[in-house]
Design an enzyme around this catalytic site. Structure first.
Site, PDB file in Angstrom:
ATOM      1  N   GLN A 181     -18.034 -32.719  17.948  1.00  0.00           N
ATOM      2  CA  GLN A 181     -18.066 -34.069  17.357  1.00  0.00           C
ATOM      3  C   GLN A 181     -17.126 -34.959  18.166  1.00  0.00           C
ATOM      4  OE1 GLN A 181     -17.202 -32.194  13.534  1.00  0.00           O
ATOM      5  NE2 GLN A 181     -18.809 -33.428  12.564  1.00  0.00           N
ATOM      6  N   ARG A 210     -22.673 -44.481   3.341  1.00  0.00           N
ATOM      7  CA  ARG A 210     -21.421 -43.769   3.146  1.00  0.00           C
ATOM      8  C   ARG A 210     -20.711 -43.752   4.504  1.00  0.00           C
ATOM      9  NH1 ARG A 210     -19.649 -38.680   4.268  1.00  0.00           N
ATOM     10  NH2 ARG A 210     -18.359 -37.528   2.817  1.00  0.00           N
ATOM     11  N   ASP A 234     -18.548 -42.362   6.670  1.00  0.00           N
ATOM     12  CA  ASP A 234     -17.905 -41.053   6.778  1.00  0.00           C
ATOM     13  C   ASP A 234     -16.605 -41.154   7.573  1.00  0.00           C
ATOM     14  OD1 ASP A 234     -18.074 -38.051   6.599  1.00  0.00           O
ATOM     15  OD2 ASP A 234     -18.085 -38.263   8.775  1.00  0.00           O
ATOM     16  N   GLU A 246     -15.526 -43.428   2.589  1.00  0.00           N
ATOM     17  CA  GLU A 246     -15.090 -42.053   2.391  1.00  0.00           C
ATOM     18  C   GLU A 246     -13.766 -41.915   3.135  1.00  0.00           C
ATOM     19  OE1 GLU A 246     -15.099 -37.521   3.228  1.00  0.00           O
ATOM     20  OE2 GLU A 246     -15.351 -39.079   4.718  1.00  0.00           O
TER      21      GLU A 246
HETATM   22  C1  OTU Z   1     -16.191 -35.861   6.113  1.00  0.00           C
HETATM   23  O1  OTU Z   1     -15.098 -35.213   5.541  1.00  0.00           O
HETATM   24  C2  OTU Z   1     -17.454 -35.158   5.616  1.00  0.00           C
HETATM   25  O2  OTU Z   1     -17.575 -35.322   4.232  1.00  0.00           O
HETATM   26  C3  OTU Z   1     -17.378 -33.722   6.029  1.00  0.00           C
HETATM   27  O3  OTU Z   1     -18.424 -32.971   5.485  1.00  0.00           O
HETATM   28  C4  OTU Z   1     -17.368 -33.673   7.535  1.00  0.00           C
HETATM   29  O4  OTU Z   1     -17.114 -32.370   7.950  1.00  0.00           O
HETATM   30  C5  OTU Z   1     -16.312 -34.575   8.158  1.00  0.00           C
HETATM   31  O5  OTU Z   1     -16.190 -35.837   7.524  1.00  0.00           O
HETATM   32  C6  OTU Z   1     -16.640 -34.862   9.597  1.00  0.00           C
HETATM   33  O6  OTU Z   1     -17.772 -35.683   9.697  1.00  0.00           O
HETATM   34  O7  OTU Z   1     -12.009 -36.109   6.822  1.00  0.00           O
HETATM   35  O8  OTU Z   1     -12.059 -38.568   5.610  1.00  0.00           O
HETATM   36  O9  OTU Z   1     -13.394 -30.913   4.138  1.00  0.00           O
HETATM   37  O10 OTU Z   1     -12.800 -33.701   3.385  1.00  0.00           O
HETATM   38  O11 OTU Z   1     -13.430 -33.512   6.874  1.00  0.00           O
HETATM   39  C7  OTU Z   1     -13.115 -37.731   5.694  1.00  0.00           C
HETATM   40  C8  OTU Z   1     -12.686 -31.826   4.847  1.00  0.00           C
HETATM   41  C9  OTU Z   1     -12.894 -36.378   6.098  1.00  0.00           C
HETATM   42  C10 OTU Z   1     -13.288 -33.154   4.558  1.00  0.00           C
HETATM   43  C11 OTU Z   1     -13.019 -34.073   5.671  1.00  0.00           C
HETATM   44  C12 OTU Z   1     -13.744 -35.364   5.492  1.00  0.00           C
END
Ligand code: OTU
Length: 597
Positions: free
Chosen positions: A229, A259, A261, A303
């Site tokens: 990533q 969302r 991310d 998020e």
């Molecule tokens: C998010 O998560 C997603 O919800 C995860 O599923 C992904 O792995 C990640 O991004 C990368 O795309 O840091 O502030 O379990 O809470 O990785 C967002 C750890 C994040 C997640 C964290 C999170």
């Protein structure tokens, strides 16, 4: 008489100056000057391409900008493949969502992901294609039509922090194209060392460090999450242009919510922790302004899994130049974590503190609340909140984590995430398993597990947020250990709580109980008219959380003992529709939803 302006002209006049100002703030006035014609071009193209039904939705929601801040707004989140097999399969199950009263559907792993391990779909290879084994964009458009008819808004992840290492941009960068190399961050070994000293790690066990040496790039690529990533370089305005375009095109395919991310990680400044940087907020504001102009029916959701104090600014803030809106919805991660801490320690202290820190939501915005999601429960985000309550918050949280992982007399069957259990990080497990349904061997224990599940669902619902159920939790699905046999997933403990939907399980007594409780809670909230920022009241009992919901008072008893609370005379139990004593007793792990006569 001059012709009246089109909606696009009107919105461009209203929000264009804000967008232009933000671009200048991010990239400087000189570059903004050159960028603006390109930004306004791509905006006009997508505005002109907006399909008529979505343009109609834009007008409706402009007239009612708080349309989603409503007691009726409950949601659902799940993986396309694990829920419906394919996109068309999801459409075939919309009746299940309707039965749950769902108004918002977050589909995970919809867009074309990297081949092989893709971090559950969060390594995106093409933002404008659907994962081929799941269907096509035409299928998504058909699904959104079906969903719109059911008044369900489709939410899709916009992973802005990183692309997959096999995204076209990354492939071109690797082959030496300087335009695309500049889409990413490439550092020397020395720079990496300097940067690392300020950075934390998201996956310390399975993806240690924040950089990956890529020989073809002649350096270290910034990779906050997995090595595949690649973090995007948002200091390059070409990245911003590409992402605005991507987002608007997806909105025109019928996506009604994005969302955002990992949004806290977006802006990198070596020498800082690279979280919640001011420019990360400016980027969100840019996206919001673009949506306000082209697709105002569309919601942005942050998020940001970061310490509580850093979260509310993702709604937007006023830094002296007027309110600058960011996201319509923001995950209340801290409240979710606090619910699990409360269960572990049989105390309402932490959720009470988090509810009190969760006020001040601007108009036309709301929290997204939830008991569980596809990720682990990350404990560290509430460390500072606990510090205000306890001199040793670290030990207290570790105790809660260990309890949730089954230590001692615990009913929970969770597993530590990114830790062997000796350091505080995260915990995995489904709602039902963590609440004790998996370990229950008799009806009495199962009853207690059902109560704890309802308690956490009540925390999400009675606190007024857009309350989202994670796929399978309505059926009480248990931990799924099958991922350990799959080479692409065996290293990733979060698959423990991502079982495939078990449609047959919906017919079991357990599922009927859990789904029934969920429906009663939702109906109670609608009857109470409660939505928006949560409000706590003092219950006088250390294990009982008090939540005001509309004019109602909801008591959540987080302890395994009966608890007595006080009520004014003449109140009624809204769930059981019976009069209440002035000093009712709440059974272990039960909730009391009281309404004035
Ligand atoms: C998010 O998560 C997603 O919800 C995860 O599923 C992904 O792995 C990640 O991004 C990368 O795309 O840091 O502030 O379990 O809470 O990785 C967002 C750890 C994040 C997640 C964290 C999170």
């Amino acid at each position: 008489m001059p012709p009246s302006p089109s909606p696009h002209e009107r919105r461009l006049a209203a929000f264009g100056p804000r967008l232009r100002r933000l671009i200048a703030r991010l990239y400087g006035e000189a570059r903004a000057e050159a960028l603006w014609p390109r930004v306004s071009d791509l905006i006009s193209i997508q505005a002109a391409a907006r399909p008529a039904p979505l343009a109609a939705l834009d007008l409706l929601r402009e007239a009612d900008p708080a349309w989603f801040v409503s007691p009726e707004m409950v949601g659902y989140s799940g993986y396309v493949d694990r829920f419906g097999g394919t996109v068309a399969g999801v459409a075939a199950h919309v009746d299940h969502l309707e039965a749950l009263g769902v108004r918002y559907l977050h589909l995970l792993a919809l867009l074309k992901a990297r081949a092989g391990d893709s971090d559950g779909g969060f390594a995106i290879a093409d933002y404008l294609s659907v994962e081929p084994r799941l269907g096509t964009m035409a299928d998504v458009e058909r699904l959104t039509e079906r969903l719109r008819a059911a008044r369900i808004s489709l939410c899709v992840d916009l992973a802005l922090n990183h692309t997959a290492d096999d995204h076209e941009w990354a492939r071109r960068a690797r082959s030496g194209d300087p335009r695309y190399r500049d889409f990413y961050h490439v550092l020397t070994g020395e720079q990496v060392q300097a940067a690392e000293t300020h950075l934390a790690q998201v996956f310390p066990a399975t993806a240690p460090g924040n950089f990956t040496y890529v020989p073809e790039m002649g350096g270290w690529v910034w990779t906050t999450f997995y090595p595949f990533q690649w973090d995007l370089n948002w200091a390059n305005p070409e990245v911003m242009l590409a992402m605005i375009d991507t987002m608007l095109r997806l909105a025109n395919h019928g996506v009604e919510a994005f969302r955002l991310d990992s949004i806290a990680f977006l802006w990198k400044e070596v020498g800082t922790d690279c979280r919640n940087r001011p420019h990360a907020h400016d980027v969100v504001r840019v996206l919001r302004a673009a949506l306000d102009i082209v697709a105002p029916a569309t919601l942005l959701k942050a998020e940001a899994i970061v310490p509580t104090a850093f979260v509310p600014p993702y709604f937007g803030v006023d830094e002296g130049e007027g309110f600058e809106p960011e996201c319509h919805l923001v995950y209340n991660n801290s409240l979710m974590v606090a619910g699990w801490v409360a269960l572990a320690e049989q105390s309402a202290a932490l959720p009470d503190a988090i509810v009190r820190a969760s006020g001040g939501v601007p108009r036309g915005a709301n929290w997204l609340s939830y008991a569980r999601c596809h990720d682990d429960i990350g404990w560290g985000t509430v460390l500072r909140d606990l510090a205000a309550i306890d001199a040793d918050p670290q030990s207290r949280l570790r105790a809660a984590a260990r309890f949730t992982e089954g230590a001692g007399e615990s009913w929970a069957t969770g597993e530590p995430f990114q830790s062997d259990g000796s350091v505080l990080h995260g915990t995995n497990g489904t709602l039902a398993s963590l609440a004790g349904l998996e370990s229950a061997t008799d009806d009495a224990a199962r009853e207690m597990a059902f109560r704890r599940i309802a308690l956490l669902n009540a925390l999400a619902i009675a606190s007024g947020g857009l309350a989202v159920t994670y796929m399978g939790d309505e059926a009480g699905l248990l931990n799924d250990h099958a991922y350990r046999a799959d080479p692409d997933r065996m290293h990733e403990g979060r698959w423990l709580h991502r079982p495939a939907m078990d449609w047959a399980a919906l017919d079991t007594p357990a599922a009927r109980r859990i789904t029934g409780d969920l429906a009663r809670l939702r109906d109670a909230r609608i009857a109470a008219g409660g939505a928006g920022a949560p409000a706590a009241f003092d219950t006088g009992h250390p294990a009982v959380l008090g939540l005001s919901c509309g004019g109602d008072r909801v008591f959540l008893n987080f302890s395994g003992e009966p608890a007595e609370v006080d009520l004014p005379d003449g109140w009624h139990d809204r769930l059981d529709d019976r009069p209440l004593d002035a000093r009712p007793t709440i059974a272990p792990w039960r909730l009391l939803w009281a309404r004035p006569a």
